[in-house]
Design a protein around this motif. Sequence first.
Motif, PDB file in Angstrom:
ATOM      1  N   LEU A   4       0.856  -1.193   0.035  1.00 34.67           N
ATOM      2  CA  LEU A   4       0.014   0.058   0.188  1.00 34.67           C
ATOM      3  C   LEU A   4       0.768   1.355   0.034  1.00 34.67           C
ATOM      4  O   LEU A   4       2.073   1.245   0.837  1.00 34.67           O
ATOM      5  N   PHE A   5       0.480   2.401  -0.936  1.00 31.90           N
ATOM      6  CA  PHE A   5       1.059   3.492  -0.982  1.00 31.90           C
ATOM      7  C   PHE A   5       0.054   4.605  -0.277  1.00 31.90           C
ATOM      8  O   PHE A   5      -1.120   4.664  -0.641  1.00 31.90           O
ATOM      9  N   ILE A   6       0.410   5.226   0.864  1.00 28.57           N
ATOM     10  CA  ILE A   6      -0.503   6.286   1.355  1.00 28.57           C
ATOM     11  C   ILE A   6      -0.007   7.721   0.629  1.00 28.57           C
ATOM     12  O   ILE A   6       0.902   8.240   0.925  1.00 28.57           O
ATOM     13  N   SER A   7      -1.116   8.565   0.246  1.00 27.82           N
ATOM     14  CA  SER A   7      -0.955   9.574  -0.413  1.00 27.82           C
ATOM     15  C   SER A   7      -1.581  10.710   0.712  1.00 27.82           C
ATOM     16  O   SER A   7      -2.955  10.206   1.076  1.00 27.82           O
ATOM     17  N   TYR A   8      -1.201  11.593   1.384  1.00 26.69           N
ATOM     18  CA  TYR A   8      -1.817  12.326   2.458  1.00 26.69           C
ATOM     19  C   TYR A   8      -1.278  13.871   2.358  1.00 26.69           C
ATOM     20  O   TYR A   8      -0.316  14.049   1.860  1.00 26.69           O
ATOM     21  N   GLN A  28       0.174  -5.590   6.252  1.00 28.94           N
ATOM     22  CA  GLN A  28       0.337  -5.018   5.174  1.00 28.94           C
ATOM     23  C   GLN A  28       1.635  -4.152   5.207  1.00 28.94           C
ATOM     24  O   GLN A  28       2.048  -3.957   6.241  1.00 28.94           O
ATOM     25  N   SER A  29       2.332  -4.242   3.933  1.00 37.08           N
ATOM     26  CA  SER A  29       3.512  -3.615   3.955  1.00 37.08           C
ATOM     27  C   SER A  29       3.246  -1.916   3.411  1.00 37.08           C
ATOM     28  O   SER A  29       2.283  -1.876   2.453  1.00 37.08           O
ATOM     29  N   VAL A  30       3.443  -0.831   4.043  1.00 36.78           N
ATOM     30  CA  VAL A  30       2.943   0.358   3.705  1.00 36.78           C
ATOM     31  C   VAL A  30       4.147   1.085   3.291  1.00 36.78           C
ATOM     32  O   VAL A  30       5.120   1.353   4.403  1.00 36.78           O
ATOM     33  N   TRP A  31       4.034   2.183   2.515  1.00 34.81           N
ATOM     34  CA  TRP A  31       5.042   3.048   2.160  1.00 34.81           C
ATOM     35  C   TRP A  31       4.057   4.447   2.122  1.00 34.81           C
ATOM     36  O   TRP A  31       2.965   4.741   1.542  1.00 34.81           O
ATOM     37  N   TRP A  32       4.830   5.274   2.757  1.00 33.60           N
ATOM     38  CA  TRP A  32       4.316   6.973   2.986  1.00 33.60           C
ATOM     39  C   TRP A  32       5.646   7.588   3.229  1.00 33.60           C
ATOM     40  O   TRP A  32       6.812   7.093   3.458  1.00 33.60           O
TER      41      TRP A  32
END
Length: 70
Positions: A4-8, A28-32
């Motif tokens: 998952l990529f989080i845009s914020y 989940q592996s998460v990139w932010w």
Amino acid sequence: MADLFISYAREDRARIEVLATALEAGGQSVWWDRRILGGDAFAHQIERELDAAGAVIVAWSAAGARSHWV
């Protein structure tokens, strides 16, 4: 590559940290952008991670709606 990529928007960082932590706790592996290292070409790194992610979460908020990067 992250699941998952989080845009914020930066103003929403505290809430996004809670979200990212919960997603990671769920496996989940998460990139932010907290993963950007000092000196990195951030626009290039963001584009690379965005292209590689399995899915994108856009954290839509008033601040996000005003942001060029969200």
